[in-house]
Design a protein around this motif. Sequence first.
Motif, mmCIF file in Angstrom:
data_model
loop_
_atom_site.group_PDB
_atom_site.id
_atom_site.type_symbol
_atom_site.label_atom_id
_atom_site.label_comp_id
_atom_site.label_asym_id
_atom_site.label_seq_id
_atom_site.Cartn_x
_atom_site.Cartn_y
_atom_site.Cartn_z
ATOM 1 N N MET A 1 0.820 -1.197 0.000
ATOM 2 C CA MET A 1 0.000 0.000 0.000
ATOM 3 C C MET A 1 0.861 1.257 0.000
ATOM 4 S SD MET A 1 -3.149 -1.068 2.553
ATOM 5 C CE MET A 1 -3.101 0.499 3.287
ATOM 6 N N ILE A 2 1.979 1.208 0.715
ATOM 7 C CA ILE A 2 2.840 2.389 0.789
ATOM 8 C C ILE A 2 3.426 2.694 -0.580
ATOM 9 C CG2 ILE A 2 4.973 3.305 1.778
ATOM 10 C CD1 ILE A 2 4.335 1.725 4.313
ATOM 11 N N GLU A 3 3.859 1.658 -1.282
ATOM 12 C CA GLU A 3 4.478 1.854 -2.595
ATOM 13 C C GLU A 3 3.508 2.475 -3.588
ATOM 14 O OE1 GLU A 3 5.952 -1.929 -3.797
ATOM 15 O OE2 GLU A 3 7.590 -1.904 -2.352
ATOM 16 N N GLU A 4 2.229 2.163 -3.471
ATOM 17 C CA GLU A 4 1.232 2.693 -4.394
ATOM 18 C C GLU A 4 1.005 4.182 -4.202
ATOM 19 O OE1 GLU A 4 -2.151 0.293 -3.567
ATOM 20 O OE2 GLU A 4 -1.278 -1.502 -4.466
ATOM 21 N N GLN A 5 1.296 4.712 -3.016
ATOM 22 C CA GLN A 5 1.078 6.127 -2.733
ATOM 23 C C GLN A 5 2.225 7.012 -3.209
ATOM 24 O OE1 GLN A 5 0.308 6.312 1.450
ATOM 25 N NE2 GLN A 5 -1.692 5.346 1.266
ATOM 26 N N VAL A 6 3.342 6.418 -3.575
ATOM 27 C CA VAL A 6 4.507 7.186 -4.029
ATOM 28 C C VAL A 6 4.408 7.369 -5.542
ATOM 29 C CG1 VAL A 6 7.022 7.222 -4.182
ATOM 30 C CG2 VAL A 6 5.914 6.265 -2.161
ATOM 31 N N PRO A 7 4.390 8.622 -6.012
ATOM 32 C CA PRO A 7 4.320 8.836 -7.460
ATOM 33 C C PRO A 7 5.609 8.419 -8.167
ATOM 34 C CG PRO A 7 4.505 10.929 -6.291
ATOM 35 C CD PRO A 7 4.375 9.864 -5.254
ATOM 36 N N GLN A 8 5.496 8.128 -9.441
ATOM 37 C CA GLN A 8 6.648 7.671 -10.228
ATOM 38 C C GLN A 8 7.732 8.741 -10.329
ATOM 39 O OE1 GLN A 8 7.314 4.801 -11.035
ATOM 40 N NE2 GLN A 8 5.622 3.671 -11.917
ATOM 41 N N ASP A 9 7.358 10.016 -10.245
ATOM 42 C CA ASP A 9 8.334 11.094 -10.393
ATOM 43 C C ASP A 9 8.756 11.678 -9.047
ATOM 44 O OD1 ASP A 9 5.880 12.199 -9.832
ATOM 45 O OD2 ASP A 9 6.110 13.884 -11.212
ATOM 46 N N HIS A 10 8.634 10.905 -7.975
ATOM 47 C CA HIS A 10 9.046 11.367 -6.650
ATOM 48 C C HIS A 10 10.540 11.657 -6.653
ATOM 49 C CE1 HIS A 10 9.634 11.418 -2.297
ATOM 50 N NE2 HIS A 10 8.321 11.620 -2.208
ATOM 51 N N VAL A 11 10.933 12.743 -6.000
ATOM 52 C CA VAL A 11 12.321 13.196 -6.030
ATOM 53 C C VAL A 11 13.271 12.176 -5.384
ATOM 54 C CG1 VAL A 11 12.224 14.543 -3.898
ATOM 55 C CG2 VAL A 11 13.757 15.247 -5.718
ATOM 56 N N LEU A 12 12.798 11.388 -4.430
ATOM 57 C CA LEU A 12 13.663 10.390 -3.787
ATOM 58 C C LEU A 12 14.013 9.239 -4.717
ATOM 59 C CD1 LEU A 12 12.520 9.942 -0.097
ATOM 60 C CD2 LEU A 12 14.539 11.049 -0.986
ATOM 61 N N LEU A 13 13.200 9.003 -5.712
ATOM 62 C CA LEU A 13 13.480 7.905 -6.634
ATOM 63 C C LEU A 13 14.651 8.219 -7.559
ATOM 64 C CD1 LEU A 13 9.836 6.775 -7.475
ATOM 65 C CD2 LEU A 13 11.435 5.822 -5.805
ATOM 66 N N THR A 14 15.173 9.453 -7.497
ATOM 67 C CA THR A 14 16.372 9.789 -8.263
ATOM 68 C C THR A 14 17.635 9.267 -7.574
ATOM 69 O OG1 THR A 14 16.604 11.954 -7.199
ATOM 70 C CG2 THR A 14 15.309 11.857 -9.240
ATOM 71 N N ILE A 15 17.532 8.911 -6.292
ATOM 72 C CA ILE A 15 18.662 8.353 -5.560
ATOM 73 C C ILE A 15 18.748 6.873 -5.888
ATOM 74 C CG2 ILE A 15 19.690 7.944 -3.298
ATOM 75 C CD1 ILE A 15 17.997 10.239 -2.222
ATOM 76 N N LEU A 16 19.863 6.467 -6.455
ATOM 77 C CA LEU A 16 20.036 5.057 -6.804
ATOM 78 C C LEU A 16 20.116 4.224 -5.535
ATOM 79 C CD1 LEU A 16 22.681 5.498 -9.614
ATOM 80 C CD2 LEU A 16 20.251 5.051 -9.882
ATOM 81 N N GLY A 17 19.282 3.221 -5.440
ATOM 82 C CA GLY A 17 19.239 2.359 -4.271
ATOM 83 C C GLY A 17 18.019 2.587 -3.410
ATOM 84 N N VAL A 18 17.365 3.716 -3.559
ATOM 85 C CA VAL A 18 16.156 4.013 -2.787
ATOM 86 C C VAL A 18 14.956 3.671 -3.650
ATOM 87 C CG1 VAL A 18 14.792 5.813 -1.665
ATOM 88 C CG2 VAL A 18 17.269 5.815 -1.446
ATOM 89 N N GLY A 19 14.137 2.765 -3.157
ATOM 90 C CA GLY A 19 12.958 2.338 -3.894
ATOM 91 C C GLY A 19 11.707 3.050 -3.440
ATOM 92 N N ARG A 20 10.596 2.634 -3.982
ATOM 93 C CA ARG A 20 9.320 3.275 -3.668
ATOM 94 C C ARG A 20 8.901 3.041 -2.223
ATOM 95 N NH1 ARG A 20 5.113 2.257 -8.299
ATOM 96 N NH2 ARG A 20 4.146 4.033 -7.303
ATOM 97 N N LEU A 21 9.230 1.891 -1.671
ATOM 98 C CA LEU A 21 8.865 1.618 -0.283
ATOM 99 C C LEU A 21 9.621 2.539 0.672
ATOM 100 C CD1 LEU A 21 7.266 -0.105 1.714
ATOM 101 C CD2 LEU A 21 9.171 -1.700 1.726
#
Length: 126
Positions: A1-21
């Motif tokens: 459920m947490i992963e579904e709330q994170v948008p695909q263009d979230h700024v944290l997803l630019t950090i390699l190694g950090v996933g949606r969870l």
Amino acid sequence: MIEEQVPQDHVLLTILGVGRLAAGIVGDVKRFPRPESFVACCGLVVERSGKSVISRGISKRGDAVLRRAFYLASLTAIKVNPIIKRFYEDYKGRLRGKKLITACARKLAVITWAVLYYNKPFDASE
């Protein structure tokens, strides 16, 4: 459920190694004026007594979920993130095992704080 709330263009997803969870667990870091206070909230600080470092390991005072999320994210980041990979290689002679991975998790938490606090995408060249 947490992963579904994170948008695909979230700024944290630019950090390699950090996933949606992990990005969904972190939350708002604007309440932390310095990265040290965010790292302390994550429970990734080394216990200190005055100027000396106590060798019992990391403090257990922070959020266990955040601590675990950064620890697991650092396992991936060591392989794919050039900043964390270089940090890992530099400290490999001084630290070993879980202490080294925890140090990488702390470094990843500081990077995460900076990306969210300044709302800028991660750039490994900086």
